[in-house]
Every structure is written in structure tokens, then in C-alpha cells.
Design a protein around this motif. Structure first.
Motif, PDB file in Angstrom:
ATOM      1  N   GLY A 120       0.613   8.251   1.474  1.00  0.00           N
ATOM      2  CA  GLY A 120       2.006   7.961   1.204  1.00  0.00           C
ATOM      3  C   GLY A 120       2.900   8.515   2.304  1.00  0.00           C
ATOM      4  O   GLY A 120       2.568   9.498   2.974  1.00  0.00           O
ATOM      5  N   PRO A 166       1.703  -1.018   1.545  1.00  0.00           N
ATOM      6  CA  PRO A 166       1.778  -0.121   0.387  1.00  0.00           C
ATOM      7  C   PRO A 166       0.848  -0.557  -0.733  1.00  0.00           C
ATOM      8  O   PRO A 166       0.516  -1.740  -0.880  1.00  0.00           O
ATOM      9  N   GLY A 167       0.397   0.429  -1.523  1.00  0.00           N
ATOM     10  CA  GLY A 167      -0.480   0.160  -2.647  1.00  0.00           C
ATOM     11  C   GLY A 167      -0.347   1.263  -3.678  1.00  0.00           C
ATOM     12  O   GLY A 167       0.447   2.200  -3.498  1.00  0.00           O
ATOM     13  N   PRO A 168      -1.128   1.202  -4.752  1.00  0.00           N
ATOM     14  CA  PRO A 168      -1.015   2.197  -5.821  1.00  0.00           C
ATOM     15  C   PRO A 168      -1.182   3.629  -5.345  1.00  0.00           C
ATOM     16  O   PRO A 168      -0.533   4.546  -5.856  1.00  0.00           O
ATOM     17  N   GLN A 169      -2.089   3.855  -4.384  1.00  0.00           N
ATOM     18  CA  GLN A 169      -2.315   5.200  -3.866  1.00  0.00           C
ATOM     19  C   GLN A 169      -1.771   5.363  -2.451  1.00  0.00           C
ATOM     20  O   GLN A 169      -2.113   6.310  -1.751  1.00  0.00           O
ATOM     21  N   ARG A 170      -0.947   4.442  -2.071  1.00  0.00           N
ATOM     22  CA  ARG A 170      -0.358   4.458  -0.719  1.00  0.00           C
ATOM     23  C   ARG A 170       1.117   4.064  -0.848  1.00  0.00           C
ATOM     24  O   ARG A 170       1.544   2.993  -0.447  1.00  0.00           O
ATOM     25  N   ARG A 171       1.857   4.950  -1.475  1.00  0.00           N
ATOM     26  CA  ARG A 171       3.255   4.637  -1.775  1.00  0.00           C
ATOM     27  C   ARG A 171       4.150   4.936  -0.578  1.00  0.00           C
ATOM     28  O   ARG A 171       3.866   5.810   0.239  1.00  0.00           O
ATOM     29  N   SER A 194       8.138  -4.650  -3.495  1.00  0.00           N
ATOM     30  CA  SER A 194       6.857  -4.082  -3.926  1.00  0.00           C
ATOM     31  C   SER A 194       7.072  -2.945  -4.920  1.00  0.00           C
ATOM     32  O   SER A 194       7.940  -2.087  -4.711  1.00  0.00           O
ATOM     33  N   HIS A 196       5.259  -0.538  -5.223  1.00  0.00           N
ATOM     34  CA  HIS A 196       4.736   0.671  -4.585  1.00  0.00           C
ATOM     35  C   HIS A 196       5.664   1.184  -3.481  1.00  0.00           C
ATOM     36  O   HIS A 196       5.296   2.067  -2.723  1.00  0.00           O
ATOM     37  N   VAL A 197       6.855   0.611  -3.423  1.00  0.00           N
ATOM     38  CA  VAL A 197       7.866   1.028  -2.446  1.00  0.00           C
ATOM     39  C   VAL A 197       9.162   1.334  -3.186  1.00  0.00           C
ATOM     40  O   VAL A 197       9.604   0.540  -4.023  1.00  0.00           O
ATOM     41  N   VAL A 276       6.552   9.395  -4.116  1.00  0.00           N
ATOM     42  CA  VAL A 276       5.353   9.273  -3.278  1.00  0.00           C
ATOM     43  C   VAL A 276       4.270  10.280  -3.658  1.00  0.00           C
ATOM     44  O   VAL A 276       3.119  10.132  -3.229  1.00  0.00           O
ATOM     45  N   TYR A 280      -1.452   8.758  -9.431  1.00  0.00           N
ATOM     46  CA  TYR A 280      -1.719   7.373  -9.789  1.00  0.00           C
ATOM     47  C   TYR A 280      -2.513   7.346 -11.099  1.00  0.00           C
ATOM     48  O   TYR A 280      -3.544   7.987 -11.220  1.00  0.00           O
TER      49      TYR A 280
END
Length: 284
Positions: A120, A166-171, A194, A196-197, A276, A280
Motif C-alpha cells: 500500500g 490497486p487491490g484488496p491488499q494493495r491499497r 476503485s 481499493h483507492v 491503507v 484485509y
């Protein structure tokens, strides 16, 4: 003659009147004054007079009324206060009476090492934004393993977000200047959808305005006519003949804790850090 010369050499003047720093009294012959922010002293050697704005183990930085800064060694009897020699020393570390607090007001983690950066990230618009976030929230971010990067403007935000992936574990958290209804910044921010953002921001034209005017000794930030570059317009209104980068370092030097910043910035940065770093959760 020889006897008389010998008396002089071994008398009150010693063997060599030029040995050592003969211009200053010996250490201990003058009072010691602990440093504190705003302490006004004069360099005994150079006559430069200013307020203490920063120091380290061996030096102190003074700023005069015109905003000029000079660095001086913390030598014995190196300064004058009201015309009298003094030895300026670093303040003694006070024994903590409760939990140690970071500049953001959070409980500091003693001896904590910076974690390996998580995936993140928090993006801010420019270098000044990043420096201010680091100064106040740097401890918190290192403990959490969150890196701060800057965008160099918000115009390319949608494509930068896509490139980040971005993704669930990559905010991704984004702090935007002048995020008010109807602004260019708000229109760009609306293009990012998104989950996740998190794009949030403050209402200030520039991050400078997030510093309380009272911290800088002014009543309010000046109004700048439309069409005039904001930083340059502010400096002109304040009668400052300096480059924006130099002015920012002076402003940043006055900021010590979260209490020196406007609440509209504090809440947004805390919100981004929470976003961030939130765990998750896998849902069925």
C-alpha cells in the motif's frame, strides 16, 4: 632583561598570549543558557543576531528578522545575550512523565525499527506535501511500513492509479490539494472509482495554507489575485524576497507537531493512513 622577560613569560599572560582562543573567556567563566526555540542570541564573533530555530549536537541555526539563516558552532562563550557572553548548550532531555508522543500526537513506539514497506502507498501532490507529511506522521508511517510518494501534480491521477494496480491488499491513498466542489481537482478525483483507492483532500490552494498562520507570526494567509501564481503572490504580499523553495524550508522549520497544522489536513491524513493499513478481511 632576561629575568624580566622570564617573569613576563611565566606571569599572568602565560607562555604564549596567542595560544588557544584568547578572544573568549574560559568555559565555566560565563553562564550556560539552554537552547529553546525562539531564544534570541548574537554571535560573539560575527555579530549575527537571530532566534534559534534548530540545533544538533554541535551547532545551532539562527534566523534573523529578514528570514536569513546561519549555522554556528556551540562553542564556549560563542554568543551574547544583552551584550553579555553566554555559553549556549543543548537542553537537557526531560524524563518522560507519561507515554512518549510522536509529532502526530500518537503514542510513539520506543526503539521501533522501520518495517519493510507494504504494498500500500500514500500519494501526495508534490515534494512540499511529502515533506510535511513526513515531519508530522513519519514515525507512524515507518511503524506501519507505509511509503509516501508524490505525483508532481494531480492531472495524471487516473493513469497513475491504473499503473499502480490497486487491490484488496494493495491499497492506495491519495491526498489532493484544493479538493472542493467544482474545482479541477475534484473533477479529476471523480474519475477514480476503485474501492481499493481512497482519494481525499483538503480545501487549501496549496499545502502551505495547512500551516496555521499564527505559527509563522502572521494574522492570516494573504489573498492572492486570480491569475497570479499563488506562492509567488503570497511572498510578494508578505514582503519576502526569497524563492518559494527557500520560503518553504523556513515555514517547515516552524512546524513542530500536529498542533501547528489546520484540522482540515490532520483529519484527511489520518484517514488515509487508516485506509491503507486496515487489515484485509476475507468474507464468505
Amino acid at each position: 632583561m632576561g629575568t624580566e622577560s622570564g617573569k613576563r613569560r611565566g606571569g599572568r599572560y602565560g607562555d604564549d598570549v596567542l595560544a588557544g582562543d584568547w578572544r573568549r573567556p574560559r568555559k565555566g567563566a560565563v553562564p550556560e543558557v539552554p537552547l529553546e526555540h525562539g531564544l534570541v542570541v548574537e554571535s560573539a564573533d560575527e555579530g549575527f543576531c537571530g532566534a534559534a530555530v534548530a540545533w544538533d549536537k554541535a551547532t545551532v541555526t539562527l534566523e534573523d528578522r529578514a528570514g536569513r539563516r546561519r549555522v554556528f558552532d556551540l562553542a564556549p562563550a560563542a554568543f551574547l545575550i544583552d551584550g553579555r557572553p553566554v555559553t549556549v548548550v543543548r537542553p537537557a532531555a526531560a524524563a518522560p512523565s507519561g507515554p512518549l508522543r510522536s509529532a502526530s500526537g500518537s503514542v510513539a513506539v520506543r526503539g521501533a525499527r522501520a518495517r519493510v514497506a507494504k504494498e500500500g502507498r500514500i500519494y501526495v501532490e508534490g515534494a512540499h506535501d511529502a515533506e510535511l507529511v513526513e515531519k508530522i506522521w513519519g514515525h507512524d508511517l515507518r511503524v506501519e511500513g507505509v511509503a509516501v510518494e508524490f505525483l508532481e501534480g494531480v492531472d495524471r491521477l487516473p493513469e497513475i492509479v491504473d499503473a499502480f494496480g490497486p487491490g484488496p491488499q494493495r491499497r492506495l491513498g491519495v491526498l489532493v490539494d484544493h479538493l472542493v466542489p467544482g474545482s479541477k481537482e475534484s473533477r479529476i478525483a471523480e474519475q477514480v472509482s476503485s474501492p481499493h483507492v481512497l482519494v481525499t483532500g483538503h480545501p487549501f490552494i496549496d499545502i502551505w495554507q495547512a500551516v496555521k498562520p499564527s505559527v509563522l507570526g502572521i494574522a492570516a494567509w494573504p489573498d492572492v489575485p486570480r491569475g497570479t501564481p499563488w506562492k509567488e503572490g503570497v511572498l510578494a504580499a508578505l514582503g519576502r524576497r526569497e524563492e518559494p523553495g527557500e520560503a518553504w524550508q523556513r515555514i517547515l522549520g516552524r512546524v513542530r507537531t500536529f498542533a501547528d497544522l489546520e484540522p482540515d489536513l490532520l483529519g484527511r491524513v489520518e484517514e488515509l493512513i487508516d485506509f491503507v493499513t486496515a487489515p484485509y478481511v476475507v468474507r464468505d
